[in-house]
Design a protein around this motif. Structure first.
Motif, mmCIF file in Angstrom:
data_model
loop_
_atom_site.group_PDB
_atom_site.id
_atom_site.type_symbol
_atom_site.label_atom_id
_atom_site.label_comp_id
_atom_site.label_asym_id
_atom_site.label_seq_id
_atom_site.Cartn_x
_atom_site.Cartn_y
_atom_site.Cartn_z
ATOM 1 N N VAL A 201 0.799 -1.254 -0.079
ATOM 2 C CA VAL A 201 0.135 0.051 0.009
ATOM 3 C C VAL A 201 0.944 1.245 0.151
ATOM 4 N N LYS A 202 1.996 1.232 1.023
ATOM 5 C CA LYS A 202 2.894 2.383 0.841
ATOM 6 C C LYS A 202 3.429 2.589 -0.604
ATOM 7 N N MET A 203 3.802 1.654 -1.083
ATOM 8 C CA MET A 203 4.387 1.701 -2.285
ATOM 9 C C MET A 203 3.458 2.441 -3.526
ATOM 10 N N GLU A 204 2.148 1.890 -3.393
ATOM 11 C CA GLU A 204 1.460 2.219 -4.276
ATOM 12 C C GLU A 204 0.936 3.788 -4.113
ATOM 13 N N LEU A 205 0.864 4.240 -2.805
ATOM 14 C CA LEU A 205 0.640 5.564 -2.537
ATOM 15 C C LEU A 205 1.942 6.448 -2.828
ATOM 16 N N GLN A 206 3.110 5.908 -2.748
ATOM 17 C CA GLN A 206 4.163 6.564 -3.194
ATOM 18 C C GLN A 206 4.137 7.077 -4.857
ATOM 19 N N ALA A 207 3.538 6.120 -5.462
ATOM 20 C CA ALA A 207 3.477 6.147 -6.729
ATOM 21 C C ALA A 207 2.455 7.073 -7.095
ATOM 22 N N ASP A 242 -9.027 1.013 -2.730
ATOM 23 C CA ASP A 242 -9.453 -0.464 -2.548
ATOM 24 C C ASP A 242 -10.778 -0.607 -1.737
ATOM 25 N N ASP A 243 -11.090 0.298 -0.821
ATOM 26 C CA ASP A 243 -12.173 0.292 -0.064
ATOM 27 C C ASP A 243 -13.505 0.658 -1.052
ATOM 28 N N THR A 244 -13.356 1.486 -2.202
ATOM 29 C CA THR A 244 -14.351 1.848 -3.116
ATOM 30 C C THR A 244 -14.638 0.562 -3.875
ATOM 31 N N SER A 263 -9.552 4.897 -1.114
ATOM 32 C CA SER A 263 -9.933 6.271 -1.856
ATOM 33 C C SER A 263 -9.097 7.584 -1.299
ATOM 34 N N GLN A 264 -9.411 7.881 -0.091
ATOM 35 C CA GLN A 264 -9.078 8.956 0.586
ATOM 36 C C GLN A 264 -7.496 9.235 0.564
ATOM 37 N N GLN A 265 -6.813 7.851 0.881
ATOM 38 C CA GLN A 265 -5.297 8.105 0.985
ATOM 39 C C GLN A 265 -4.897 8.091 -0.457
ATOM 40 N N ARG A 266 -5.482 7.655 -1.436
ATOM 41 C CA ARG A 266 -4.973 7.947 -3.077
ATOM 42 C C ARG A 266 -4.997 9.463 -3.577
ATOM 43 N N GLN A 267 -6.176 10.058 -3.062
ATOM 44 C CA GLN A 267 -6.364 11.524 -3.246
ATOM 45 C C GLN A 267 -5.598 12.341 -2.547
ATOM 46 N N ASP A 268 -5.146 11.781 -1.419
ATOM 47 C CA ASP A 268 -4.364 12.613 -0.256
ATOM 48 C C ASP A 268 -2.810 12.834 -0.674
ATOM 49 N N TRP A 269 -2.525 11.387 -1.342
ATOM 50 C CA TRP A 269 -0.926 11.557 -1.599
ATOM 51 C C TRP A 269 -0.857 11.892 -3.121
ATOM 52 N N ASP A 283 7.482 10.492 0.994
ATOM 53 C CA ASP A 283 7.782 9.291 1.670
ATOM 54 C C ASP A 283 6.732 8.856 2.502
ATOM 55 N N THR A 284 6.180 8.001 1.927
ATOM 56 C CA THR A 284 5.154 7.007 2.420
ATOM 57 C C THR A 284 5.511 6.019 3.553
ATOM 58 N N PHE A 285 6.817 5.980 3.656
ATOM 59 C CA PHE A 285 7.196 5.018 4.540
ATOM 60 C C PHE A 285 7.754 5.588 5.736
ATOM 61 N N SER A 286 7.200 4.952 6.818
ATOM 62 C CA SER A 286 7.799 5.489 8.190
ATOM 63 C C SER A 286 9.269 5.135 8.186
ATOM 64 N N ALA A 287 9.994 5.983 9.165
ATOM 65 C CA ALA A 287 11.511 6.013 9.349
ATOM 66 C C ALA A 287 11.657 4.395 9.876
ATOM 67 N N GLY A 288 12.501 3.649 9.105
ATOM 68 C CA GLY A 288 12.875 2.515 9.659
ATOM 69 C C GLY A 288 12.078 1.310 9.312
ATOM 70 N N SER A 289 11.104 1.574 8.430
ATOM 71 C CA SER A 289 10.174 0.502 7.805
ATOM 72 C C SER A 289 10.570 -0.360 6.859
ATOM 73 N N LEU A 290 11.694 0.135 6.139
ATOM 74 C CA LEU A 290 12.274 -0.794 5.260
ATOM 75 C C LEU A 290 13.644 -1.361 5.702
#
Length: 290
Positions: A201-207, A242-244, A263-269, A283-290
């Motif tokens: 999800v984080k990777m898709e939102l970054q895209a 995804d929710d929609t 839907s809201q996340q995708r619009q927001d990013w 940066d949709t990934f929090s520090a240290g998540s990778l």
């Protein structure tokens, strides 16, 4: 969008009307097995099979050579859809080449197909939707998805289609910058599917955010956008959350199964990228998540 008459990218393969090669490999294996297993009888069987293939328009000799006549690329069509795709890809090339600065931007190739296609990531049908394959660094797009976006998802408009292309280019950016490999490694270390999905999800939102960055510069430098275009993109982002999608399919909304974000996340990013034009804000990934 004011896209007509602009530079068209040369990095587009038009495979519309060409059959996917995946089925040819299966046929080749089957024919070779018949010969090896049944000998002379196999040759006779092969003759019957070859005649049947010939009658449906497939050259059996080219199949044995590993080159099915049905997989030959169709001649590129200079239609409105092709020109649109080439222009939008060129616009992303211009923006990302500038943002990469002194580092050369490795331009991706976009493959237009119809029905099904084979990539370095395997066989895919139109039902898979547009996708990016890091194995060959190509974007794959069944252009009928544009009609589906308008008619099924209620998100018509040129910019809605451009957003889809820009999102897949965002995955290319993740590949060439190493983010994609980091995410895949983190997913392999994940303790369960839910954690792996959260990373996806984080990777898709970054895209999505990268698509917004492109729109920022497309609006301010190339002046390609019209009033209302950003709203078209936001409607598209909303329609494919995804929710929609789960709700419209009559399914229970299950966040643990999300792979692209709400839907809201995708619009927001997308909006974050568009308003700031700064890849560092994506940066949709929090520090240290990778």
């Amino acid at each position: 969008m004011k896209w007509q008459g602009r530079r068209e990218s040369a990095n587009v393969e038009d495979r519309r009307g060409a059959a996917a090669a995946g089925g040819a490999g299966v046929i080749i294996m089957l024919l070779r097995f018949i010969i090896g297993r049944f000998g002379i009888r196999g040759v006779m069987i092969l003759g019957v099979v070859g005649l049947g293939l010939y009658m449906v328009g497939v050259n059996p000799v080219s199949l044995l050579q590993g080159q099915s006549a049905s997989t030959q690329q169709a001649a590129p069509a200079d239609d409105n859809t092709s020109r649109f795709v080439r222009v939008i890809l060129a616009e992303t090339e211009d923006v990302w080449s500038t943002l990469f600065g002194s580092n050369d931007y490795p331009e991706p190739t976009l493959v237009m197909f119809s029905g099904s296609v084979t990539s370095a990531c395997g066989y895919a049908s139109a039902a898979s939707g547009p996708f990016y394959c890091p194995g060959d660094k190509k974007l794959y797009l069944d252009t009928s998805f544009f009609n589906e976006l308008a008619e099924r998802f209620g998100a018509p408009g040129d910019f809605a289609a451009a957003y889809v292309i820009a999102h897949e280019v965002g995955h290319h950016i993740q590949t060439v910058t190493g983010i994609s490999n980091q995410v895949r490694s983190a997913q392999q270390r994940a303790g369960n599917e839910v954690e792996a999905n959260a990373l996806q999800v984080k990777m898709e939102l970054q895209a999505d955010c990268y698509a917004g960055v492109w729109a920022h510069y497309a609006d301010r430098t190339s002046k390609i956008l019209d009033a209302g275009d950003i709203e078209e993109g936001l409607r598209a982002a909303n329609a494919i959350g995804d929710d929609t999608l789960q709700r419209n399919a009559g399914r229970r909304v299950t966040p643990e199964s999300f792979t692209h974000g709400t839907s809201q996340q995708r619009q927001d990013w997308f909006t974050i990228g568009y308003r700031n034009g700064d890849v560092n804000r994506c940066d949709t990934f929090s520090a240290g998540s990778l």
